[in-house]
Design a protein around this motif. Sequence first.
Motif, PDB file in Angstrom:
ATOM      1  N   PHE A   1       0.827  -1.208   0.000  1.00 19.32           N
ATOM      2  CA  PHE A   1       0.000   0.000   0.000  1.00 19.32           C
ATOM      3  C   PHE A   1       0.865   1.262   0.000  1.00 19.32           C
ATOM      4  N   LEU A   2       1.990   1.238   0.728  1.00 18.91           N
ATOM      5  CA  LEU A   2       2.854   2.414   0.841  1.00 18.91           C
ATOM      6  C   LEU A   2       3.744   2.613  -0.376  1.00 18.91           C
ATOM      7  N   ASP A   3       4.344   1.531  -0.853  1.00 18.76           N
ATOM      8  CA  ASP A   3       5.406   1.651  -1.840  1.00 18.76           C
ATOM      9  C   ASP A   3       4.999   1.282  -3.266  1.00 18.76           C
ATOM     10  N   PHE A   4       3.949   0.487  -3.399  1.00 19.09           N
ATOM     11  CA  PHE A   4       3.533   0.046  -4.726  1.00 19.09           C
ATOM     12  C   PHE A   4       2.007   0.172  -4.859  1.00 19.09           C
ATOM     13  N   PRO A   5       1.474   1.382  -4.718  1.00 23.30           N
ATOM     14  CA  PRO A   5       0.011   1.560  -4.791  1.00 23.30           C
ATOM     15  C   PRO A   5      -0.520   1.176  -6.161  1.00 23.30           C
TER      16      PRO A   5
ATOM     17  N   PRO B   1      -3.863   1.322  -8.970  1.00 25.85           N
ATOM     18  CA  PRO B   1      -4.940   2.259  -9.331  1.00 25.85           C
ATOM     19  C   PRO B   1      -6.266   1.950  -8.638  1.00 25.85           C
ATOM     20  N   ASN B   2      -6.495   0.679  -8.308  1.00 23.08           N
ATOM     21  CA  ASN B   2      -7.785   0.304  -7.719  1.00 23.08           C
ATOM     22  C   ASN B   2      -7.723   0.150  -6.199  1.00 23.08           C
ATOM     23  N   ASP B   3      -6.642   0.586  -5.550  1.00 20.80           N
ATOM     24  CA  ASP B   3      -6.570   0.481  -4.095  1.00 20.80           C
ATOM     25  C   ASP B   3      -7.761   1.186  -3.450  1.00 20.80           C
ATOM     26  N   ALA B   4      -8.346   0.544  -2.455  1.00 20.02           N
ATOM     27  CA  ALA B   4      -9.535   1.080  -1.789  1.00 20.02           C
ATOM     28  C   ALA B   4      -9.216   2.373  -1.048  1.00 20.02           C
ATOM     29  N   PHE B   5     -10.148   3.311  -1.070  1.00 21.11           N
ATOM     30  CA  PHE B   5      -9.959   4.575  -0.366  1.00 21.11           C
ATOM     31  C   PHE B   5      -9.917   4.370   1.144  1.00 21.11           C
ATOM     32  N   TRP B   6     -10.510   3.263   1.624  1.00 20.39           N
ATOM     33  CA  TRP B   6     -10.596   3.038   3.062  1.00 20.39           C
ATOM     34  C   TRP B   6      -9.384   2.299   3.631  1.00 20.39           C
ATOM     35  N   LEU B   7      -8.342   2.097   2.829  1.00 21.75           N
ATOM     36  CA  LEU B   7      -7.150   1.442   3.358  1.00 21.75           C
ATOM     37  C   LEU B   7      -6.471   2.268   4.448  1.00 21.75           C
ATOM     38  N   ASN B   8      -6.777   3.574   4.495  1.00 24.20           N
ATOM     39  CA  ASN B   8      -6.223   4.394   5.578  1.00 24.20           C
ATOM     40  C   ASN B   8      -6.611   3.852   6.944  1.00 24.20           C
ATOM     41  N   SER B   9      -7.786   3.238   7.032  1.00 29.31           N
ATOM     42  CA  SER B   9      -8.256   2.734   8.332  1.00 29.31           C
ATOM     43  C   SER B   9      -7.388   1.597   8.847  1.00 29.31           C
TER      44      SER B   9
ATOM     45  N   THR C   1      -7.716  10.302   2.776  1.00 29.36           N
ATOM     46  CA  THR C   1      -7.568   8.972   2.176  1.00 29.36           C
ATOM     47  C   THR C   1      -6.223   8.838   1.471  1.00 29.36           C
ATOM     48  N   ASP C   2      -5.571   9.959   1.183  1.00 29.91           N
ATOM     49  CA  ASP C   2      -4.239   9.958   0.591  1.00 29.91           C
ATOM     50  C   ASP C   2      -3.226   9.588   1.674  1.00 29.91           C
ATOM     51  N   LEU C   3      -2.598   8.429   1.543  1.00 27.13           N
ATOM     52  CA  LEU C   3      -1.681   7.963   2.582  1.00 27.13           C
ATOM     53  C   LEU C   3      -0.489   8.896   2.758  1.00 27.13           C
ATOM     54  N   HIS C   4      -0.097   9.607   1.717  1.00 27.22           N
ATOM     55  CA  HIS C   4       1.031  10.535   1.827  1.00 27.22           C
ATOM     56  C   HIS C   4       0.683  11.731   2.712  1.00 27.22           C
ATOM     57  N   ARG C   5      -0.581  12.070   2.820  1.00 25.59           N
ATOM     58  CA  ARG C   5      -0.997  13.131   3.738  1.00 25.59           C
ATOM     59  C   ARG C   5      -1.159  12.597   5.158  1.00 25.59           C
ATOM     60  N   LEU C   6      -1.570  11.351   5.286  1.00 25.00           N
ATOM     61  CA  LEU C   6      -1.881  10.773   6.591  1.00 25.00           C
ATOM     62  C   LEU C   6      -0.632  10.334   7.347  1.00 25.00           C
ATOM     63  N   ILE C   7       0.318   9.747   6.656  1.00 27.41           N
ATOM     64  CA  ILE C   7       1.448   9.045   7.279  1.00 27.41           C
ATOM     65  C   ILE C   7       2.731   9.864   7.097  1.00 27.41           C
ATOM     66  N   ARG C   8       3.578   9.852   8.098  1.00 27.27           N
ATOM     67  CA  ARG C   8       4.843  10.584   8.050  1.00 27.27           C
ATOM     68  C   ARG C   8       5.687  10.119   6.859  1.00 27.27           C
ATOM     69  N   PRO C   9       6.369  11.045   6.200  1.00 25.89           N
ATOM     70  CA  PRO C   9       7.037  10.711   4.926  1.00 25.89           C
ATOM     71  C   PRO C   9       8.121   9.656   5.044  1.00 25.89           C
ATOM     72  N   GLU C  10       8.785   9.542   6.203  1.00 28.36           N
ATOM     73  CA  GLU C  10       9.877   8.579   6.312  1.00 28.36           C
ATOM     74  C   GLU C  10       9.405   7.130   6.175  1.00 28.36           C
ATOM     75  N   TYR C  11       8.118   6.888   6.425  1.00 27.12           N
ATOM     76  CA  TYR C  11       7.617   5.516   6.340  1.00 27.12           C
ATOM     77  C   TYR C  11       7.425   5.038   4.905  1.00 27.12           C
ATOM     78  N   PHE C  12       7.560   5.930   3.953  1.00 27.33           N
ATOM     79  CA  PHE C  12       7.508   5.512   2.552  1.00 27.33           C
ATOM     80  C   PHE C  12       8.873   5.046   2.060  1.00 27.33           C
ATOM     81  N   ASN C  13       9.867   5.108   2.924  1.00 26.96           N
ATOM     82  CA  ASN C  13      11.151   4.469   2.686  1.00 26.96           C
ATOM     83  C   ASN C  13      11.062   3.058   3.258  1.00 26.96           C
TER      84      ASN C  13
END
Length: 421
Positions: free
Chosen positions: A259-263, A265-273, A320-332
């Motif tokens: 979900f973080l590194d290889f999103p 196109p059809n990823d669910a909007f509710w994956l933030n939960s 729902t945008d994980l880049h807004r929700l989660i701290r940027p270092e976790y995308f490493n």
Amino acid sequence: MNIPLTQQRFSRRSFLTKISALVGATVATSLIPSAYASAKDSSNAHAHILRQVQFQHIDHWDVSRLNHILKVDTPAFTGFPVDYPAARNGVDLFRIQYPSVIPEQNNRPIMASGLIAIPQDVHGKRRLISYQHGTVYGKHQVPSFPDESPETQLMIAAFAGRGDVLIGADYFGMGLSDAPESFLVLGSQQQATVDMIHAARAVLEQLQTNTTGLYLTGWSEGGFVTMGLLERLQSDGVAVRAASTASAPVDLFMAMSGFLDFPRPNDAFWLNSIFILSAFAYENYYSAPGLAESFLNPQYIEVCRKAYERKPFSVHDIPTDLHRLIRPEYFNPNYFLRSEFGRLIHQNQVYRWVIETPTRNYYGEADEAIPVGLGKLASFYQTGMGNNQVTAVSAGPDATHRGTFARAAKGWSEWFDELDS
């Protein structure tokens, strides 16, 4: 009206007419081996359980209601009409409360809850089906409150409505439990479900309801729990006839890294939960203060905490945008793996062991939450060892997350029938 169960003996029908309030009973897992059926003195263990478990007859669903669920309510919930076999018998519903322990917290005692659905007027032994529910956002959208749980309604209609006994645990923090939610906390979810099986068997014995064979099923989060429960039961020496899942995230680190590194196109909007609930659950259950704050961006901490604690909040306040929700270092990916949250997530997988029970994992080729590779992962791992007990089954090229569940539920029933024929 409290009735000491060890002093009362009713026929099942007279029991249902006489009982109207909560009645005694529970499994004290700190005192009884979890796999009490294999204990040297199982009769004493049963008696101890019967003195503690509490259960209440909450409803009766007749055949017409069950068939309405199969033909109308479930297609409305899943978006996938399925030609389920018609229900043949009515079902009595019982809410059960039983004590368990939180293994992550030195076996701290806790009360848990769940559902027992018993088919009416079915002679002889019935299969015992343990259903592990998926992720829900309401505290009562769980088996013990079946009117609020569409997935439980399908399982009642499709299994108990055709002669099986269906049971389902509410995970710690859900249903009647006053603990924090144990979302994807493996040890606690194993404990809640294994103790539910033992408590339910004690109640069924009291109600003079015989069962033959234990079968495990679960969807989504419940697929993860089902595989974890199977591992626990196998370790305890408890026989399981078959297990089957739908859309099971058997490797949490794999799922979250995708979900973080290889999103897709059809990823669910509710994956933030999934990230929100697990971050707070892991903070609570693994005694890791500040874990959620170290993972989520600071402006969203409080609204996410409200979501986890089931307090009023607006879904529009959580991105729902994980880049807004989660701290940027976790995308490493390397940082995520080394972080406290990543290390805890990495430990919670439910497929890297030798599975001895016939198992089927259903996956959807259009599932917006579980990629095909993750849906097949347990089968790949087991067959890679030469173990052919686990099979991955496609629910179809158009099967979404809910569609996979809709079709799998019918597939589970048909497969169990084949195994028993």
